[in-house]
Scaffold this active site. Structure first.
Site, PDB file in Angstrom:
ATOM      1  N   TYR A  33      40.375  38.463  37.160  1.00  0.00           N
ATOM      2  CA  TYR A  33      40.736  37.086  36.842  1.00  0.00           C
ATOM      3  C   TYR A  33      39.867  36.554  35.713  1.00  0.00           C
ATOM      4  O   TYR A  33      38.873  37.163  35.329  1.00  0.00           O
ATOM      5  CB  TYR A  33      40.594  36.189  38.088  1.00  0.00           C
ATOM      6  N   ARG A  52      37.127  39.794  27.598  1.00  0.00           N
ATOM      7  CA  ARG A  52      36.557  40.209  28.894  1.00  0.00           C
ATOM      8  C   ARG A  52      37.659  40.592  29.872  1.00  0.00           C
ATOM      9  O   ARG A  52      37.525  41.544  30.637  1.00  0.00           O
ATOM     10  CB  ARG A  52      35.669  39.098  29.469  1.00  0.00           C
ATOM     11  N   ARG A 100      51.271  49.494  51.366  1.00  0.00           N
ATOM     12  CA  ARG A 100      49.813  49.555  51.467  1.00  0.00           C
ATOM     13  C   ARG A 100      49.296  50.985  51.616  1.00  0.00           C
ATOM     14  O   ARG A 100      49.556  51.649  52.616  1.00  0.00           O
ATOM     15  CB  ARG A 100      49.327  48.709  52.646  1.00  0.00           C
ATOM     16  N   HIS A 102      45.706  53.232  49.777  1.00  0.00           N
ATOM     17  CA  HIS A 102      44.578  53.024  48.868  1.00  0.00           C
ATOM     18  C   HIS A 102      44.775  53.514  47.426  1.00  0.00           C
ATOM     19  O   HIS A 102      44.437  52.797  46.492  1.00  0.00           O
ATOM     20  CB  HIS A 102      43.300  53.632  49.456  1.00  0.00           C
ATOM     21  N   LYS A 148      35.168  41.524  36.267  1.00  0.00           N
ATOM     22  CA  LYS A 148      35.463  40.216  36.868  1.00  0.00           C
ATOM     23  C   LYS A 148      36.594  40.377  37.882  1.00  0.00           C
ATOM     24  O   LYS A 148      37.737  39.973  37.667  1.00  0.00           O
ATOM     25  CB  LYS A 148      35.810  39.190  35.784  1.00  0.00           C
ATOM     26  N   GLU A 181      21.981  36.916  39.004  1.00  0.00           N
ATOM     27  CA  GLU A 181      22.726  35.773  38.456  1.00  0.00           C
ATOM     28  C   GLU A 181      23.090  34.856  39.614  1.00  0.00           C
ATOM     29  O   GLU A 181      22.767  35.146  40.760  1.00  0.00           O
ATOM     30  CB  GLU A 181      23.989  36.261  37.737  1.00  0.00           C
ATOM     31  N   LEU A 206      27.707  39.708  35.641  1.00  0.00           N
ATOM     32  CA  LEU A 206      28.891  39.451  34.816  1.00  0.00           C
ATOM     33  C   LEU A 206      28.414  38.951  33.456  1.00  0.00           C
ATOM     34  O   LEU A 206      27.530  38.099  33.384  1.00  0.00           O
ATOM     35  CB  LEU A 206      29.771  38.395  35.477  1.00  0.00           C
TER      36      LEU A 206
HETATM   37  N1  PMP Z   1      28.496  35.193  36.932  1.00  0.00           N
HETATM   38  C1  PMP Z   1      29.479  35.197  37.843  1.00  0.00           C
HETATM   39  C2  PMP Z   1      29.348  36.057  39.055  1.00  0.00           C
HETATM   40  C3  PMP Z   1      30.624  34.380  37.659  1.00  0.00           C
HETATM   41  O1  PMP Z   1      31.616  34.383  38.557  1.00  0.00           O
HETATM   42  C4  PMP Z   1      30.680  33.547  36.516  1.00  0.00           C
HETATM   43  C5  PMP Z   1      31.868  32.633  36.325  1.00  0.00           C
HETATM   44  N2  PMP Z   1      32.964  33.319  35.803  1.00  0.00           N
HETATM   45  C6  PMP Z   1      29.636  33.586  35.593  1.00  0.00           C
HETATM   46  C7  PMP Z   1      28.555  34.422  35.835  1.00  0.00           C
HETATM   47  C8  PMP Z   1      29.656  32.746  34.349  1.00  0.00           C
HETATM   48  O2  PMP Z   1      30.602  33.269  33.453  1.00  0.00           O
HETATM   49  P1  PMP Z   1      31.348  32.352  32.381  1.00  0.00           P
HETATM   50  O3  PMP Z   1      30.286  31.737  31.542  1.00  0.00           O
HETATM   51  O4  PMP Z   1      32.177  33.323  31.639  1.00  0.00           O
HETATM   52  O5  PMP Z   1      32.129  31.339  33.140  1.00  0.00           O
END
Ligand code: PMP
Length: 286
Positions: A33, A52, A100, A102, A148, A181, A206
Site C-alpha cells: 500500500y 516506492r 486459499r 500459500h 510497505k 523507527e 521503511l
Molecule cells: N515507517 C513506517 C513503518 C510507516 O508505516 C511509515 C508511514 N508510511 C513511515 C515510516 C513514514 O513513511 P512516509 O514518510 O513515506 O509516510
C-alpha cells in the site's frame, strides 16, 4: 458529496465498495500500500510514493495492475470525485483473488483499491505546536520492513499500546537496543552537540518518503546530518526528538517514555525543520 472509492476498474460508492473474501490481501496480507498526502488538492511527493510502490510490488513479485500514468489519472479522479482539498489518498494492491493456498496463484489478477479522505489541518497544527509523547517498545516485526506490506499487526499493536499509554507514537527498538523507527513514522534525534541523526535505510526500516524529502532539504540548505543507528539511551538523552511521516510531516516529540525532552516544548531545530518541510510542500502545491 458522498464518498467514492475506486475498486478494480470501477468508481463505486464508498459504502458499497468491496473485494472478494478470497482476496489474498484479506487472507494472507499478501499486498502492498501507499498513503499520499493531498494538500491544496495536489499530491505531495507523488513520484517518491509511486517509486516506492513499484519497488514494494517488485520485491513481492506482484505485477502492477496498471501502468504508472493511468494510475496517476485514477488517483486524480478519486480526489476530484471526493472533492478533497486537504487529506490523504490510500492505494492498496494485492496479489488478487484465488482459492486459499500459500503459493502464488497462477492466474490471479492483482486487485487495486483506492480511497481518499479529508484530514483536518487545524488539529495537526495544534499537535505540532504542542509536540507529542512517544513510548519505546520492542520491534517484533519481520526482517523486510523496507517493503510497505499491508501486514501491519505488530504496528497496530504498538500504536494501540501507545494510545493506551497516552502517547502519539511508539518508537520500536531492535535486539541491539537501537531504535528502528515508529510504528508508522521515522524517528530522528538532535544530539546534545546539535547533530541531526536518523537511521539509515535498509531492510530494518521503511524508507520514508518524508524522511527522504527532509534529508534533501537539509542537503540543499547546508544543514549537517548523520544517517546512523541510535540507541534508546541516546534517544532519552537527546536535546530534541522528532518524527516524520506523510501525515505527520515533521512532528516534534517532547516526551519519551517517562523522560521529558528538552524543556517539554518543541525544540528550535524541530520547529525549523517542520517549517522547511512545509515550504517544500508549498512548492509541491504551487
Ligand atoms: N515507517 C513506517 C513503518 C510507516 O508505516 C511509515 C508511514 N508510511 C513511515 C515510516 C513514514 O513513511 P512516509 O514518510 O513515506 O509516510
Amino acid at each position: 458529496m458522498s464518498r467514492i472509492a475506486y475498486v478494480n476498474g470501477r468508481y463505486v460508492r464508498h459504502l458499497d465498495a468491496a473485494v472478494h473474501i478470497e482476496d489474498r490481501g484479506y487472507q494472507f496480507a499478501d499486498g502492498v500500500y501507499e498513503v499520499v498526502t493531498i494538500s491544496g488538492g495536489r499530491l505531495i511527493d507523488e513520484a517518491g510514493h509511486l517509486d516506492r510502490l513499484w519497488r514494494s510490488l517488485g520485491e513481492l513479485r506482484i505485477v502492477a495492475p496498471m501502468a504508472r500514468e493511468p494510475l496517476k489519472m485514477v488517483m486524480r479522479e478519486v480526489i476530484r470525485r471526493n472533492g478533497i482539498v486537504n487529506g490523504i489518498i490510500y492505494l492498496q494492491i494485492t496479489r488478487g483473488v484465488a482459492p486459499r493456498d500459500h503459493p502464488f496463484p497462477k492466474n490471479a489478477t492483482p486487485s487495486l483499491v483506492i480511497t481518499a479522505r479529508r484530514l483536518p489541518l487545524a488539529k495537526a497544527a495544534k499537535t505540532a505546536a504542542e509536540g507529542v509523547a512517544v513510548i519505546t517498545l520492542p520491534d517484533i516485526r519481520w526482517a523486510r520492513r523496507d517493503i510497505k506490506s499491508v501486514s501491519l499487526l505488530p504496528n497496530v499493536l504498538a500504536k494501540q499500546e501507545a494510545r493506551e499509554r497516552g502517547a502519539y507514537e511508539a518508537f520500536l527498538v531492535d535486539e541491539e537496543g537501537m531504535v528502528t523507527e515508529g510504528s508508522s513514522t521515522n524517528a530522528w534525534i538532535v544530539t546534545k552537540d546539535g547533530k541531526i541523526v536518523t537511521r539509515p535505510t535498509g531492510n530494518s526500516i521503511l524508507a520514508g518518503i518524508t524522511r527522504a524529502a527532509l534529508l534533501l532539504e537539509l542537503k540543499e540548505n547546508g544543514i549537517a546530518f548523520e544517517q546512523r543507528s541510535f540507541s534508546v539511551a541516546e534517544l532519552l538523552d537527546a536535546r530534541e526528538v522528532f518524527l516524520t511521516s506523510s501525515t505527520s510531516y515533521v512532528l516534534p516529540v517532547v516526551k519519551v517514555d517517562d523522560k521529558v525532552i528538552g524543556n517539554g516544548h518543541p525544540g528550535l531545530v524541530s520547529q525549523k525543520l517542520r517549517a522547511l518541510y512545509e515550504k517544500f510542500m508549498a512548492r509541491e502545491t504551487a
